[in-house]
Design a protein around this motif. Structure first.
Motif, PDB file in Angstrom:
ATOM      1  N   GLU A 149       0.899  -1.120   0.093  1.00  0.00           N
ATOM      2  CA  GLU A 149      -0.323  -0.100  -0.383  1.00  0.00           C
ATOM      3  C   GLU A 149       0.651   1.018   0.111  1.00  0.00           C
ATOM      4  O   GLU A 149       0.490   2.116  -0.889  1.00  0.00           O
ATOM      5  CB  GLU A 149      -0.956  -0.078   1.334  1.00  0.00           C
ATOM      6  CG  GLU A 149      -2.078  -1.234   1.063  1.00  0.00           C
ATOM      7  CD  GLU A 149      -2.604  -0.561   0.087  1.00  0.00           C
ATOM      8  OE1 GLU A 149      -3.291   0.187  -0.384  1.00  0.00           O
ATOM      9  OE2 GLU A 149      -3.399  -2.414  -0.392  1.00  0.00           O
ATOM     10  N   ALA A 150       2.018   1.490   0.142  1.00  0.00           N
ATOM     11  CA  ALA A 150       2.834   2.800   0.996  1.00  0.00           C
ATOM     12  C   ALA A 150       3.718   2.203   1.551  1.00  0.00           C
ATOM     13  O   ALA A 150       4.312   1.307   2.210  1.00  0.00           O
ATOM     14  CB  ALA A 150       2.056   4.171   1.897  1.00  0.00           C
ATOM     15  N   VAL A 151       4.800   2.632   0.449  1.00  0.00           N
ATOM     16  CA  VAL A 151       6.166   3.263   1.405  1.00  0.00           C
ATOM     17  C   VAL A 151       6.706   4.114   2.408  1.00  0.00           C
ATOM     18  O   VAL A 151       6.331   5.300   1.947  1.00  0.00           O
ATOM     19  CB  VAL A 151       7.321   3.111   0.293  1.00  0.00           C
ATOM     20  CG1 VAL A 151       9.053   2.971   0.887  1.00  0.00           C
ATOM     21  CG2 VAL A 151       7.650   1.483  -0.004  1.00  0.00           C
ATOM     22  N   THR A 152       6.835   4.398   3.520  1.00  0.00           N
ATOM     23  CA  THR A 152       7.066   6.072   3.939  1.00  0.00           C
ATOM     24  C   THR A 152       8.518   6.344   4.433  1.00  0.00           C
ATOM     25  O   THR A 152       9.727   5.049   4.874  1.00  0.00           O
ATOM     26  CB  THR A 152       5.865   5.440   5.371  1.00  0.00           C
ATOM     27  OG1 THR A 152       6.137   4.966   6.064  1.00  0.00           O
ATOM     28  CG2 THR A 152       4.629   6.075   4.521  1.00  0.00           C
ATOM     29  N   GLY A 177      13.809   5.067   9.392  1.00  0.00           N
ATOM     30  CA  GLY A 177      14.268   4.443   8.511  1.00  0.00           C
ATOM     31  C   GLY A 177      13.399   4.296   7.921  1.00  0.00           C
ATOM     32  O   GLY A 177      12.032   4.857   7.721  1.00  0.00           O
ATOM     33  N   LEU A 178      13.451   3.388   6.472  1.00  0.00           N
ATOM     34  CA  LEU A 178      11.860   3.186   6.055  1.00  0.00           C
ATOM     35  C   LEU A 178      11.216   1.986   6.255  1.00  0.00           C
ATOM     36  O   LEU A 178      11.715   0.914   6.729  1.00  0.00           O
ATOM     37  CB  LEU A 178      12.732   2.568   4.932  1.00  0.00           C
ATOM     38  CG  LEU A 178      13.453   3.778   4.062  1.00  0.00           C
ATOM     39  CD1 LEU A 178      14.658   2.980   2.627  1.00  0.00           C
ATOM     40  CD2 LEU A 178      12.799   4.608   3.332  1.00  0.00           C
ATOM     41  N   ARG A 179      10.104   1.940   6.055  1.00  0.00           N
ATOM     42  CA  ARG A 179       9.153   1.215   6.376  1.00  0.00           C
ATOM     43  C   ARG A 179       8.197   0.732   5.125  1.00  0.00           C
ATOM     44  O   ARG A 179       7.902   1.611   4.205  1.00  0.00           O
ATOM     45  CB  ARG A 179       8.138   1.323   7.559  1.00  0.00           C
ATOM     46  CG  ARG A 179       8.802   2.341   8.483  1.00  0.00           C
ATOM     47  CD  ARG A 179       8.133   2.262   9.622  1.00  0.00           C
ATOM     48  NE  ARG A 179       8.848   2.771  11.228  1.00  0.00           N
ATOM     49  CZ  ARG A 179       8.765   1.964  11.926  1.00  0.00           C
ATOM     50  NH1 ARG A 179       8.459   0.527  11.808  1.00  0.00           N
ATOM     51  NH2 ARG A 179       9.899   1.637  12.995  1.00  0.00           N
ATOM     52  N   VAL A 180       7.393  -0.260   5.395  1.00  0.00           N
ATOM     53  CA  VAL A 180       6.674  -0.834   3.675  1.00  0.00           C
ATOM     54  C   VAL A 180       5.450  -1.173   5.362  1.00  0.00           C
ATOM     55  O   VAL A 180       5.596  -2.250   5.034  1.00  0.00           O
ATOM     56  CB  VAL A 180       7.637  -2.171   2.954  1.00  0.00           C
ATOM     57  CG1 VAL A 180       6.208  -2.478   2.315  1.00  0.00           C
ATOM     58  CG2 VAL A 180       8.457  -1.922   2.368  1.00  0.00           C
ATOM     59  N   ASP A 181       4.161  -0.624   4.603  1.00  0.00           N
ATOM     60  CA  ASP A 181       3.268  -0.989   4.990  1.00  0.00           C
ATOM     61  C   ASP A 181       3.586  -1.315   6.581  1.00  0.00           C
ATOM     62  O   ASP A 181       3.118  -2.121   7.123  1.00  0.00           O
ATOM     63  CB  ASP A 181       2.297  -2.357   4.504  1.00  0.00           C
ATOM     64  CG  ASP A 181       1.845  -1.720   3.091  1.00  0.00           C
ATOM     65  OD1 ASP A 181       1.842  -0.888   2.805  1.00  0.00           O
ATOM     66  OD2 ASP A 181       1.966  -2.849   2.721  1.00  0.00           O
ATOM     67  N   GLY A 182       4.136  -0.351   6.913  1.00  0.00           N
ATOM     68  CA  GLY A 182       4.888  -0.026   8.807  1.00  0.00           C
ATOM     69  C   GLY A 182       5.754  -1.182   8.924  1.00  0.00           C
ATOM     70  O   GLY A 182       6.448  -1.427  10.408  1.00  0.00           O
ATOM     71  N   THR A 183       6.350  -2.018   8.303  1.00  0.00           N
ATOM     72  CA  THR A 183       7.576  -2.580   8.777  1.00  0.00           C
ATOM     73  C   THR A 183       8.309  -2.492   7.990  1.00  0.00           C
ATOM     74  O   THR A 183       9.303  -1.751   7.157  1.00  0.00           O
ATOM     75  CB  THR A 183       7.059  -4.547   6.983  1.00  0.00           C
ATOM     76  OG1 THR A 183       5.484  -5.133   7.485  1.00  0.00           O
ATOM     77  CG2 THR A 183       8.120  -5.684   7.708  1.00  0.00           C
ATOM     78  N   PRO A 184       9.405  -2.272   9.228  1.00  0.00           N
ATOM     79  CA  PRO A 184      10.695  -1.746   8.844  1.00  0.00           C
ATOM     80  C   PRO A 184      11.474  -2.560   7.867  1.00  0.00           C
ATOM     81  O   PRO A 184      12.002  -3.717   7.499  1.00  0.00           O
ATOM     82  CB  PRO A 184      11.877  -1.758  10.104  1.00  0.00           C
ATOM     83  CG  PRO A 184      10.372  -2.382  11.081  1.00  0.00           C
ATOM     84  CD  PRO A 184       9.893  -3.177  10.891  1.00  0.00           C
ATOM     85  N   ALA A 185      12.425  -1.538   7.100  1.00  0.00           N
ATOM     86  CA  ALA A 185      13.369  -2.243   5.595  1.00  0.00           C
ATOM     87  C   ALA A 185      14.532  -1.185   5.862  1.00  0.00           C
ATOM     88  O   ALA A 185      14.528  -0.300   6.341  1.00  0.00           O
ATOM     89  CB  ALA A 185      12.410  -2.667   4.950  1.00  0.00           C
ATOM     90  N   SER A 186      15.772  -2.017   5.468  1.00  0.00           N
ATOM     91  CA  SER A 186      17.038  -1.790   5.858  1.00  0.00           C
ATOM     92  C   SER A 186      17.232  -0.680   4.374  1.00  0.00           C
ATOM     93  O   SER A 186      17.518   0.800   4.436  1.00  0.00           O
ATOM     94  CB  SER A 186      17.992  -2.540   6.045  1.00  0.00           C
ATOM     95  OG  SER A 186      17.701  -3.416   4.936  1.00  0.00           O
ATOM     96  N   ALA A 187      16.595  -1.172   4.063  1.00  0.00           N
ATOM     97  CA  ALA A 187      16.616  -0.436   1.846  1.00  0.00           C
ATOM     98  C   ALA A 187      15.318  -1.224   0.703  1.00  0.00           C
ATOM     99  O   ALA A 187      14.511  -2.256   2.130  1.00  0.00           O
ATOM    100  CB  ALA A 187      17.535  -0.725   1.554  1.00  0.00           C
TER     101      ALA A 187
END
Length: 357
Positions: free
Chosen positions: A127-130, A135-145
């Motif tokens: 749905e969204a990358v924030t 740092g970065l999150r993909v639909d609320g899930t943390p991501a290093s990139a």
């Protein structure tokens, strides 16, 4: 370390993920489709795969050539032809020789599936990358990139809080194409593939039986973007006109045994772009055939590969920086501890005045 999340399991996303995984970095590929492949799509028709998306690929770069050689050795790809026909209204068909075009006996999708072997791929609609202070999150899930392996318009729609301003860098336009598949009881034409010049309806025709190598009497025709554009909302309405154009161009008088029409709302990019990928300081990357000088299967592969390499370099540098910082902190703590023990020994001897400096 949080995983790197690659959104989009076409050939560029899978190529990027391969580089990251080979470097030992944790990576997850997410795709909204039930099967991976993106626009290298194959559909089962007549109990066989038919390529309705990317029609073939060429090989010019050594990096891609090595991959294709391995795929050929595994029976996944095969050389198809170096000669297509040019069809023009009022002119006789003429052959046009060029580079070797490659196909895949099990469909172009099988190329992407082979490259994705060993990767963690899961189905899901992002749905969204924030981005925030953490740092970065993909639909609320943390991501290093995060990698968005898709056309500009699709990538821009995923940019959420903290990233929406990046949409200004994702403005390349894309053209629609309609793909008609039609099959007959027997083959009544003689060509591998044809470029169609000057027709308002069709731009390309492929003999899928020739491309696949099984001789099946199946044709795939792609529309012109101008014809596709008004039919994108209701593509099936375009089928009669596309079929009529196909039969007229190849002189086929008998009706087909069956047909199928597929819509590609974002089939190929317009204009040009020299940059092979986008990578922001926050660690958000965008890749695909919309990047680099030429929009091709090879270009999409190289775009994803280059972005993967850039991410490996950056993430390894950041990891080394963190290691150096930990070593520096450990040394400072050890030094402070040593000084504390030394001061305690001086006080024990009664020479506190020596510590006044």
């Amino acid at each position: 370390m949080d995983p790197i999340i690659v959104v989009g399991a076409g050939i560029s996303g899978v190529a990027c993920a391969r580089v990251l995984a080979e470097a030992g970095l944790p990576v997850t590929v997410v795709d909204r489709g039930r099967r991976i492949g993106g626009r290298m799509a194959s559909r089962q028709l007549m109990e066989r795969p038919v390529d309705t998306g990317a029609q073939y690929f060429t090989v010019t770069d050594d990096r891609f050539a090595r991959v294709v050689a391995d795929l050929e050795a595994a029976g996944i790809t095969r050389p198809w032809t170096d000669t297509f026909t040019v069809l023009s209204s009022g002119a006789a068909p003429t052959p046009k020789q060029g580079p070797v075009r490659w196909g895949a006996p099990a469909g172009m999708r099988s190329v992407v599936e082979a490259l994705a072997s060993g990767l963690e791929v899961r189905e899901g609609a992002v749905e969204a990358v924030t981005a925030d202070a953490e740092g970065l999150r993909v639909d609320g899930t943390p991501a290093s990139a995060v990698v968005l392996a898709m056309p500009d318009g699709q990538a821009a729609r995923l940019l959420g809080e903290g990233l929406s301003s990046l949409a200004a860098d994702l403005t390349r336009e894309w053209e629609p194409v309609l793909a008609l598949t039609a099959w007959w009881p027997t083959r009544v034409w003689d060509l591998d593939g044809a470029f169609v010049n000057g027709d308002a309806t069709l731009a390309w025709i492929a003999d899928d039986g020739s491309r696949r190598g099984d001789g099946a009497p199946v044709l795939v025709a792609h529309s012109t973007p101008a014809f596709a554009a008004p039919h994108v909302p209701e593509p099936q309405a375009a089928l009669p006109a596309m079929l009529a154009a196909l039969q007229r161009m190849l002189g086929i008088s008998s009706p087909p045994s069956g047909t199928h029409l597929q819509r590609w709302s974002m089939a190929r990019p317009t204009g040009s772009r020299d940059e092979p990928f986008l990578l922001t300081p926050a660690g958000l990357g965008v890749c695909g055939d919309g990047w680099g000088p030429v929009s091709k299967v090879e270009g999409a592969f190289l775009s994803g590969t280059a972005l993967g390499g850039a991410l490996v370099t950056r993430l390894e540098a950041e990891a080394q920086h963190r290691r150096d910082a930990r070593i520096r902190d450990d040394l400072l703590r050890a030094q402070a501890a040593d000084q504390g023990e030394e001061h305690a020994f001086v006080r024990q001897l009664g020479f506190e005045e020596l510590l006044e400096d």
